[in-house]
Scaffold this motif. Structure first.
Motif, short mmCIF file in Angstrom:
data_model
loop_
_atom_site.label_atom_id
_atom_site.label_comp_id
_atom_site.label_asym_id
_atom_site.label_seq_id
_atom_site.Cartn_x
_atom_site.Cartn_y
_atom_site.Cartn_z
N UNK A 76 23.63 -10.41 -10.74
CA UNK A 76 23.44 -11.10 -9.38
C UNK A 76 22.23 -10.52 -8.72
N UNK A 77 21.75 -9.63 -8.70
CA UNK A 77 20.52 -8.84 -8.24
C UNK A 77 19.48 -8.28 -9.23
N UNK A 78 18.31 -8.33 -8.69
CA UNK A 78 17.30 -8.11 -9.08
C UNK A 78 17.33 -6.35 -8.95
N UNK A 79 16.63 -5.60 -9.94
CA UNK A 79 16.51 -4.06 -9.49
C UNK A 79 15.56 -4.07 -8.20
N UNK A 80 15.68 -2.84 -7.74
CA UNK A 80 14.88 -2.74 -6.45
C UNK A 80 13.54 -2.26 -7.15
N UNK A 81 12.56 -2.59 -6.06
CA UNK A 81 11.11 -2.27 -6.40
C UNK A 81 11.17 -0.99 -6.24
N UNK A 82 10.41 -0.14 -6.83
CA UNK A 82 10.38 1.27 -6.81
C UNK A 82 9.07 1.83 -6.79
N UNK A 83 8.13 1.19 -6.46
CA UNK A 83 6.72 1.77 -5.87
C UNK A 83 6.77 2.39 -4.66
N UNK A 84 5.38 3.06 -4.28
CA UNK A 84 5.53 3.85 -3.03
C UNK A 84 5.53 2.94 -1.96
N UNK A 85 4.75 1.76 -2.03
CA UNK A 85 4.76 1.02 -0.71
C UNK A 85 5.95 0.57 -0.46
N UNK A 86 6.68 -0.01 -1.51
CA UNK A 86 8.10 -0.45 -1.27
C UNK A 86 9.04 0.37 -0.83
N UNK A 87 9.09 1.55 -1.38
CA UNK A 87 9.88 2.73 -0.73
C UNK A 87 9.57 3.01 0.84
N UNK A 88 8.23 2.90 1.08
CA UNK A 88 7.73 3.09 2.51
C UNK A 88 8.37 1.90 3.33
N UNK A 89 8.37 0.82 2.91
CA UNK A 89 8.70 -0.57 3.37
C UNK A 89 10.38 -0.40 3.84
N UNK A 90 10.96 -0.10 2.56
CA UNK A 90 12.47 0.11 2.95
C UNK A 90 12.77 1.27 3.89
N UNK A 91 12.11 2.37 3.69
CA UNK A 91 12.16 3.39 4.76
C UNK A 91 12.08 3.00 6.17
N UNK A 92 10.95 2.31 6.48
CA UNK A 92 10.80 1.86 7.75
C UNK A 92 11.86 0.86 8.24
N UNK A 93 12.19 0.08 7.31
CA UNK A 93 13.34 -1.01 7.39
C UNK A 93 14.72 -0.05 7.80
N UNK A 94 14.78 0.69 7.18
CA UNK A 94 16.22 1.57 7.62
C UNK A 94 16.07 2.43 8.74
N UNK A 95 14.90 2.80 8.95
CA UNK A 95 14.51 3.64 10.27
C UNK A 95 15.13 2.61 11.55
#
Length: 151
Positions: free
Chosen positions: A76-95
């Motif tokens: 029911x979910x796609x795997x998370x994007x794991x590239x550096x930009x996606x990790x940065x986006x996710x990190x900023x979102x969680x911050x």
């Protein structure tokens, strides 16, 4: 590649769904092409490569009428994007969530935010330029929040 082929993720998603529907309905190539040729408004097209997104939707609706049911993929979910930009986006979102600026820290909420900015609904599908724009936007947001609170 035909002139209709583009990087439109909706187009690709519909084409994939149509191929899944054909397989699940056990529709051979000839039967499928005959169905397409007989449909109104497709101008006799016999391949998804020749169809626009609105016409792909019509084909999918036709396949649904024949019994195809759209289901979410395995988990029911796609795997998370794991590239550096996606990790940065996710990190900023969680911050931003940690700072109280984002109510919902989920990947789904992040996807909706990204969609509102880029018209792309998943981090996997962002171009490098789009991802950079999202990163810069999140950094500016974080700067406003921390500056306002004096953090």
């Amino acid at each position: 590649m035909s002139a209709m082929t583009s990087s439109n993720p909706d187009r690709l998603r519909y084409i994939k769904l149509i191929h899944v529907a054909r397989r699940e309905l056990r529709m051979d190539d000839d039967t499928y092409r005959m169905m397409l040729a007989g449909m109104n408004g497709l101008d006799g097209a016999t391949s998804t490569a020749d169809l626009s997104v609105p016409n792909l939707v019509k084909v999918l609706e036709q396949l649904k009428q024949r019994g195809f049911k759209v289901r979410p993929n395995a988990a029911g979910k796609r795997p998370k994007a794991n590239d550096e930009q996606s990790k940065k986006i996710r990190s900023l979102w969680l911050t931003l969530h940690g700072l109280g600026a984002v109510r919902d820290p989920s990947e789904e909420a992040l996807g909706k935010f990204v969609l509102s900015m880029t018209k792309v609904s998943a981090l996997q599908w962002l171009t490098a330029v789009q991802a950079s724009r999202v990163i810069e936007n999140l950094k500016q947001w974080q700067s406003r929040v921390t500056h306002k609170e004096g953090v």
